[in-house]
Design a protein around this motif. Sequence first.
Motif, PDB file in Angstrom:
ATOM      1  N   ILE A   1      12.527  -6.985  13.068  1.00  0.00           N
ATOM      2  CA  ILE A   1      12.451  -7.515  11.700  1.00  0.00           C
ATOM      3  C   ILE A   1      10.997  -7.420  11.250  1.00  0.00           C
ATOM      4  N   MET A   2      10.721  -6.525  10.310  1.00  0.00           N
ATOM      5  CA  MET A   2       9.337  -6.308   9.846  1.00  0.00           C
ATOM      6  C   MET A   2       9.083  -7.162   8.606  1.00  0.00           C
ATOM      7  N   ALA A   3       8.821  -8.456   8.850  1.00  0.00           N
ATOM      8  CA  ALA A   3       8.556  -9.356   7.727  1.00  0.00           C
ATOM      9  C   ALA A   3       7.073  -9.372   7.349  1.00  0.00           C
TER      10      ALA A   3
ATOM     11  N   VAL B   1       2.071  -5.608   5.657  1.00  0.00           N
ATOM     12  CA  VAL B   1       1.108  -4.700   6.300  1.00  0.00           C
ATOM     13  C   VAL B   1       0.237  -4.084   5.204  1.00  0.00           C
ATOM     14  N   ALA B   2      -1.068  -4.121   5.415  1.00  0.00           N
ATOM     15  CA  ALA B   2      -1.969  -3.508   4.436  1.00  0.00           C
ATOM     16  C   ALA B   2      -1.643  -2.022   4.318  1.00  0.00           C
ATOM     17  N   ASP B   3      -1.650  -1.507   3.119  1.00  0.00           N
ATOM     18  CA  ASP B   3      -1.394  -0.076   2.922  1.00  0.00           C
ATOM     19  C   ASP B   3      -2.670   0.745   3.026  1.00  0.00           C
ATOM     20  N   TRP B   4      -3.836   0.073   2.930  1.00  0.00           N
ATOM     21  CA  TRP B   4      -5.120   0.767   2.927  1.00  0.00           C
ATOM     22  C   TRP B   4      -6.094   0.057   3.836  1.00  0.00           C
TER      23      TRP B   4
ATOM     24  N   PRO C   1      -5.289   5.505   3.914  1.00  0.00           N
ATOM     25  CA  PRO C   1      -4.004   4.847   4.200  1.00  0.00           C
ATOM     26  C   PRO C   1      -3.941   4.346   5.645  1.00  0.00           C
ATOM     27  N   THR C   2      -3.250   3.230   5.839  1.00  0.00           N
ATOM     28  CA  THR C   2      -2.936   2.758   7.192  1.00  0.00           C
ATOM     29  C   THR C   2      -1.676   3.484   7.656  1.00  0.00           C
ATOM     30  N   VAL C   3      -1.325   3.283   8.911  1.00  0.00           N
ATOM     31  CA  VAL C   3      -0.068   3.835   9.419  1.00  0.00           C
ATOM     32  C   VAL C   3       1.091   3.075   8.772  1.00  0.00           C
ATOM     33  N   ASP C   4       2.142   3.790   8.338  1.00  0.00           N
ATOM     34  CA  ASP C   4       3.382   3.134   7.914  1.00  0.00           C
ATOM     35  C   ASP C   4       4.154   2.859   9.209  1.00  0.00           C
ATOM     36  N   ILE C   5       4.138   1.601   9.622  1.00  0.00           N
ATOM     37  CA  ILE C   5       4.648   1.248  10.954  1.00  0.00           C
ATOM     38  C   ILE C   5       6.128   1.590  11.086  1.00  0.00           C
ATOM     39  N   LEU C   6       6.927   1.189  10.096  1.00  0.00           N
ATOM     40  CA  LEU C   6       8.373   1.436  10.174  1.00  0.00           C
ATOM     41  C   LEU C   6       8.664   2.927  10.280  1.00  0.00           C
ATOM     42  N   ARG C   7       7.992   3.696   9.438  1.00  0.00           N
ATOM     43  CA  ARG C   7       8.263   5.134   9.443  1.00  0.00           C
ATOM     44  C   ARG C   7       7.809   5.770  10.763  1.00  0.00           C
TER      45      ARG C   7
ATOM     46  N   VAL D   1      15.218  -3.913  10.475  1.00  0.00           N
ATOM     47  CA  VAL D   1      15.275  -4.655   9.211  1.00  0.00           C
ATOM     48  C   VAL D   1      13.900  -4.605   8.557  1.00  0.00           C
ATOM     49  N   GLY D   2      13.843  -4.102   7.336  1.00  0.00           N
ATOM     50  CA  GLY D   2      12.591  -4.085   6.589  1.00  0.00           C
ATOM     51  C   GLY D   2      12.604  -5.140   5.500  1.00  0.00           C
ATOM     52  N   PHE D   3      11.443  -5.455   5.008  1.00  0.00           N
ATOM     53  CA  PHE D   3      11.311  -6.339   3.843  1.00  0.00           C
ATOM     54  C   PHE D   3      10.746  -5.515   2.698  1.00  0.00           C
ATOM     55  N   ALA D   4      11.090  -5.881   1.495  1.00  0.00           N
ATOM     56  CA  ALA D   4      10.503  -5.210   0.338  1.00  0.00           C
ATOM     57  C   ALA D   4       9.981  -6.269  -0.608  1.00  0.00           C
ATOM     58  N   ALA D   5       8.705  -6.175  -0.928  1.00  0.00           N
ATOM     59  CA  ALA D   5       8.111  -7.059  -1.932  1.00  0.00           C
ATOM     60  C   ALA D   5       8.051  -6.250  -3.215  1.00  0.00           C
ATOM     61  N   GLU D   6       8.818  -6.673  -4.209  1.00  0.00           N
ATOM     62  CA  GLU D   6       8.899  -5.894  -5.442  1.00  0.00           C
ATOM     63  C   GLU D   6       8.631  -6.793  -6.646  1.00  0.00           C
ATOM     64  N   THR D   7       8.169  -6.197  -7.717  1.00  0.00           N
ATOM     65  CA  THR D   7       7.957  -6.961  -8.955  1.00  0.00           C
ATOM     66  C   THR D   7       8.790  -6.413 -10.111  1.00  0.00           C
TER      67      THR D   7
ATOM     68  N   ALA E   1      15.733   2.464  -2.456  1.00  0.00           N
ATOM     69  CA  ALA E   1      14.953   3.680  -2.194  1.00  0.00           C
ATOM     70  C   ALA E   1      14.131   3.505  -0.917  1.00  0.00           C
ATOM     71  N   LYS E   2      13.592   2.280  -0.717  1.00  0.00           N
ATOM     72  CA  LYS E   2      12.784   2.000   0.479  1.00  0.00           C
ATOM     73  C   LYS E   2      13.655   2.035   1.741  1.00  0.00           C
ATOM     74  N   LEU E   3      14.874   1.487   1.636  1.00  0.00           N
ATOM     75  CA  LEU E   3      15.811   1.501   2.769  1.00  0.00           C
ATOM     76  C   LEU E   3      16.070   2.944   3.202  1.00  0.00           C
TER      77      LEU E   3
HETATM   78  N1  CTP Z   1       5.477  -1.657   6.184  1.00  0.00           N
HETATM   79  C1  CTP Z   1       5.099  -0.977   7.331  1.00  0.00           C
HETATM   80  N2  CTP Z   1       3.889  -0.334   7.377  1.00  0.00           N
HETATM   81  C2  CTP Z   1       3.074  -0.325   6.298  1.00  0.00           C
HETATM   82  C3  CTP Z   1       3.474  -0.993   5.084  1.00  0.00           C
HETATM   83  C4  CTP Z   1       4.685  -1.658   5.080  1.00  0.00           C
HETATM   84  O1  CTP Z   1       5.860  -0.960   8.309  1.00  0.00           O
HETATM   85  N3  CTP Z   1       1.907   0.315   6.368  1.00  0.00           N
HETATM   86  C5  CTP Z   1       6.782  -2.344   6.161  1.00  0.00           C
HETATM   87  C6  CTP Z   1       6.729  -3.803   5.743  1.00  0.00           C
HETATM   88  O2  CTP Z   1       6.557  -4.663   6.851  1.00  0.00           O
HETATM   89  C7  CTP Z   1       8.093  -3.992   5.103  1.00  0.00           C
HETATM   90  C8  CTP Z   1       8.402  -2.622   4.513  1.00  0.00           C
HETATM   91  O3  CTP Z   1       7.563  -1.693   5.203  1.00  0.00           O
HETATM   92  O4  CTP Z   1       9.089  -4.309   6.043  1.00  0.00           O
HETATM   93  C9  CTP Z   1       8.162  -2.481   3.049  1.00  0.00           C
HETATM   94  O5  CTP Z   1       6.883  -2.977   2.702  1.00  0.00           O
HETATM   95  P1  CTP Z   1       6.372  -2.931   1.202  1.00  0.00           P
HETATM   96  O6  CTP Z   1       4.952  -3.422   1.178  1.00  0.00           O
HETATM   97  O7  CTP Z   1       7.365  -3.561   0.275  1.00  0.00           O
HETATM   98  O8  CTP Z   1       6.442  -1.388   0.916  1.00  0.00           O
HETATM   99  P2  CTP Z   1       5.457  -0.208   1.103  1.00  0.00           P
HETATM  100  O9  CTP Z   1       6.029   0.747   2.090  1.00  0.00           O
HETATM  101  O10 CTP Z   1       4.077  -0.704   1.390  1.00  0.00           O
HETATM  102  O11 CTP Z   1       5.531   0.484  -0.332  1.00  0.00           O
HETATM  103  P3  CTP Z   1       4.917   0.014  -1.749  1.00  0.00           P
HETATM  104  O12 CTP Z   1       3.742  -0.885  -1.432  1.00  0.00           O
HETATM  105  O13 CTP Z   1       4.552   1.295  -2.378  1.00  0.00           O
HETATM  106  O14 CTP Z   1       6.023  -0.702  -2.484  1.00  0.00           O
END
Ligand code: CTP
Length: 223
Positions: free
Chosen positions: A95-97, A100-103, A126-132, A146-152, A161-163
């Motif tokens: 469960i990736m709650a 994670v910083a994107d940068w 960019p940081t590593v996208d851990i889930l991917r 299980v991923g989380f999405a923070a959306e506005t 789309a994220k799933l």
């Molecule tokens: N996540 C991750 N690695 C990252 C960024 C996010 O594994 N570098 C995971 C988060 O823990 C979450 C999911 O991806 O479970 C979606 O995170 P979110 O911040 O909503 O999406 P991003 O992939 O960062 O896309 P964006 O910020 O463009 O919406």
Amino acid sequence: MPAGPDPTINGLRFVVTAGGTREPIDPVRFIGNRSSGKMGNALAAAALRQGARVTLVTAAPAPAAQPGLDIVAVETAAEMHAAVRAALADASVLIMAAAVADWRPREVAGNKLKKGADTLTIELVPTVDILRALRDDGAAKDVFVVGFAAETEHVIDNARAKLDAKDLDLIVVNDVSREGIGMGADDNEVTVIDRDGTVRAIARAPKSDVADAIVRIIASRVR
Ligand code: CTP
């Protein structure tokens, strides 16, 4: 309503991430975010209540020790990636709650940056996208992810789309534009979307109740 042990997940290992990663600029400064770790901690506690063993990989202050709970403290996205990857070896659910910083700063200054110049430019990469990354290298092959999405905005469409993009089994969506729920708050109200398109709303409630409901949904899908 607190949940009792669930025979489906009894003894299974859950890896849960929590908190916001901190990406260092210099020895005293970092780039961070508003995540409190409350939702991840609540999910870890719910999984324990329902009978799972839990590895909590957290960038937030750790909760109190308790039987069945292993805590791994991390700071950066790269550290969280390595810790989750190691913990997945004997896990059934991730469960990736965590937020994670994107940068991250390209360079980390060895000494504290001094003021003096009129402007300061920090180059971010960019940081590593851990889930991917975990899907791509096979580390999460047999794991229910299980991923989380923070959306506005376009909350459900963006989450779907994220799933797909991250090849998740389930995504939990927070509308972070709303007051009193989500990041930093004690309550949450989420929508859970399945890979097969099923959409379930979990009404506003304390994060521990929302976490129990999410873990029950996961238990109903892990066989
Ligand atoms: N996540 C991750 N690695 C990252 C960024 C996010 O594994 N570098 C995971 C988060 O823990 C979450 C999911 O991806 O479970 C979606 O995170 P979110 O911040 O909503 O999406 P991003 O992939 O960062 O896309 P964006 O910020 O463009 O919406």
